[in-house]
Write a protein that holds these residues in place. Structure first.
Motif, short mmCIF file in Angstrom:
data_model
loop_
_atom_site.label_atom_id
_atom_site.label_comp_id
_atom_site.label_asym_id
_atom_site.label_seq_id
_atom_site.Cartn_x
_atom_site.Cartn_y
_atom_site.Cartn_z
N GLN A 26 0.83 -1.18 0.24
CA GLN A 26 -0.43 -0.09 0.36
C GLN A 26 0.55 1.38 0.10
OE1 GLN A 26 -1.83 -0.90 3.91
NE2 GLN A 26 -0.58 0.69 4.73
N VAL A 27 0.29 2.53 -0.31
CA VAL A 27 0.99 3.68 -0.02
C VAL A 27 0.38 4.46 1.25
CG1 VAL A 27 1.42 5.43 -1.39
CG2 VAL A 27 1.46 3.44 -3.14
N PRO A 28 1.05 4.70 2.18
CA PRO A 28 2.36 4.53 2.09
C PRO A 28 2.64 2.70 2.41
CG PRO A 28 1.64 5.64 3.64
CD PRO A 28 1.25 5.94 2.90
N PRO A 29 3.85 2.26 2.42
CA PRO A 29 4.06 1.08 2.09
C PRO A 29 3.97 0.44 4.03
CG PRO A 29 6.24 2.24 1.33
CD PRO A 29 5.17 3.19 1.86
N LYS A 30 3.52 -0.47 4.56
CA LYS A 30 3.51 -1.21 5.77
C LYS A 30 4.04 -2.05 5.80
CE LYS A 30 -0.46 -1.64 8.80
NZ LYS A 30 -2.08 -1.80 8.87
N VAL A 31 5.12 -2.41 7.28
CA VAL A 31 5.83 -3.76 7.24
C VAL A 31 5.38 -3.30 8.22
CG1 VAL A 31 8.12 -4.82 6.94
CG2 VAL A 31 7.47 -3.21 5.15
N GLU A 32 5.54 -4.86 8.69
CA GLU A 32 4.43 -5.63 10.60
C GLU A 32 6.29 -6.86 10.70
OE1 GLU A 32 -0.06 -4.45 11.62
OE2 GLU A 32 -0.08 -6.30 10.40
N TYR A 33 5.83 -6.31 12.22
CA TYR A 33 6.24 -7.93 12.58
C TYR A 33 6.21 -8.91 13.66
CZ TYR A 33 10.60 -5.16 9.41
OH TYR A 33 11.52 -5.57 8.54
N CYS A 34 6.10 -9.86 13.87
CA CYS A 34 5.75 -10.73 14.62
C CYS A 34 6.55 -11.73 14.87
CB CYS A 34 4.23 -10.93 14.47
SG CYS A 34 4.46 -12.33 12.73
N LEU A 35 6.25 -12.85 16.15
CA LEU A 35 7.03 -13.81 16.52
C LEU A 35 6.62 -14.88 15.47
CD1 LEU A 35 7.38 -13.58 20.16
CD2 LEU A 35 9.30 -13.22 17.90
N THR A 36 7.16 -16.03 14.69
CA THR A 36 6.64 -17.51 14.04
C THR A 36 6.39 -17.74 15.79
OG1 THR A 36 8.68 -17.80 14.68
CG2 THR A 36 8.42 -17.01 12.25
N VAL A 37 5.45 -19.43 15.02
CA VAL A 37 5.11 -19.96 16.02
C VAL A 37 6.89 -20.49 17.10
CG1 VAL A 37 4.37 -22.18 17.01
CG2 VAL A 37 3.72 -20.97 15.85
N TRP A 38 7.93 -20.78 16.69
CA TRP A 38 8.78 -21.02 17.01
C TRP A 38 9.49 -20.32 17.53
CZ3 TRP A 38 14.29 -19.89 15.14
CH2 TRP A 38 15.22 -21.20 16.63
N GLY A 39 9.13 -18.61 16.86
CA GLY A 39 10.24 -17.81 18.02
C GLY A 39 9.19 -17.16 19.31
N GLN A 40 7.62 -17.78 19.34
CA GLN A 40 7.19 -17.44 20.40
C GLN A 40 7.28 -18.72 21.64
OE1 GLN A 40 4.74 -14.65 21.02
NE2 GLN A 40 4.50 -15.43 23.29
N ALA A 41 7.74 -19.66 20.91
CA ALA A 41 8.18 -20.33 21.58
C ALA A 41 9.77 -20.37 22.32
CB ALA A 41 8.60 -22.14 21.02
N LEU A 42 10.55 -19.35 22.63
CA LEU A 42 11.44 -18.98 22.84
C LEU A 42 11.21 -18.29 25.17
CD1 LEU A 42 13.63 -17.16 20.68
CD2 LEU A 42 14.99 -18.27 22.35
N CYS A 43 9.63 -17.63 24.58
CA CYS A 43 9.06 -16.94 25.75
C CYS A 43 9.79 -17.55 27.51
CB CYS A 43 8.03 -16.52 25.74
SG CYS A 43 7.37 -15.28 27.13
N PRO A 44 8.62 -18.95 27.48
CA PRO A 44 9.20 -19.69 28.87
C PRO A 44 10.76 -20.03 28.83
CG PRO A 44 7.49 -20.94 27.44
CD PRO A 44 8.59 -20.07 26.83
N ALA A 45 11.54 -19.48 28.27
CA ALA A 45 12.96 -20.20 27.95
C ALA A 45 13.39 -19.00 28.70
CB ALA A 45 13.79 -20.08 26.88
N LEU A 46 13.29 -18.16 27.94
CA LEU A 46 13.75 -16.10 28.62
C LEU A 46 12.85 -16.11 29.74
CD1 LEU A 46 13.85 -14.42 24.84
CD2 LEU A 46 16.01 -15.86 26.09
#
Length: 123
Positions: A76-96
């Motif tokens: 779209q204009v202006p460009p829109k980029v979003e970030y989220c954790l993958t399922v594997w990335g979210q699995a880091l939460c308990p370890a951290l």
């Protein structure tokens, strides 16, 4: 099937895991994305004011390449980029969380060390 680790394979596995998280800003980025948060690039910039735009881009790209972060591009204009954790990335939460708990115990242990040294020296 549970895997059996040797001392060497366990050390290598932990080293490889830590390599995925090395970088001054990666853990801070992760903590902002935990809990299913989807943030625009500009939101991350505001949330972490000390990081340069170049470094934020580099860290996000590396985590995307490693499968920890998902980049969502809205054409779209202006460009829109979003970030989220993958399922594997979210699995880091308990370890951290466990790492935070471990680090917090350092203060307790540090307070106890002088007494332990005095006790062992008295024998």
């Amino acid at each position: 099937m549970a895997s059996q680790y040797t001392t060497e394979s366990a050390a290598e596995g932990v080293e490889n895991a830590l390599k995925l998280l090395e970088g001054r800003w990666k853990l801070i980025i992760l903590f902002h994305l935990f809990g299913g948060h989807v943030l625009r690039f500009s939101d991350l910039e505001r949330a972490i004011p000390a990081v340069s735009q170049k470094m934020l881009i580099q860290q996000l790209r590396q985590m995307e390449k490693d499968g920890i972060v998902r980049r969502i591009v809205h054409h779209q204009v202006p460009p829109k980029v979003e970030y989220c954790l993958t399922v594997w990335g979210q699995a880091l939460c308990p370890a951290l969380d466990a790492l935070l708990t471990w680090a917090a115990q350092r203060e307790v242990v540090s307070d106890e060390v002088p007494d332990a040294i005095r006790q062992s020296g008295a024998k």
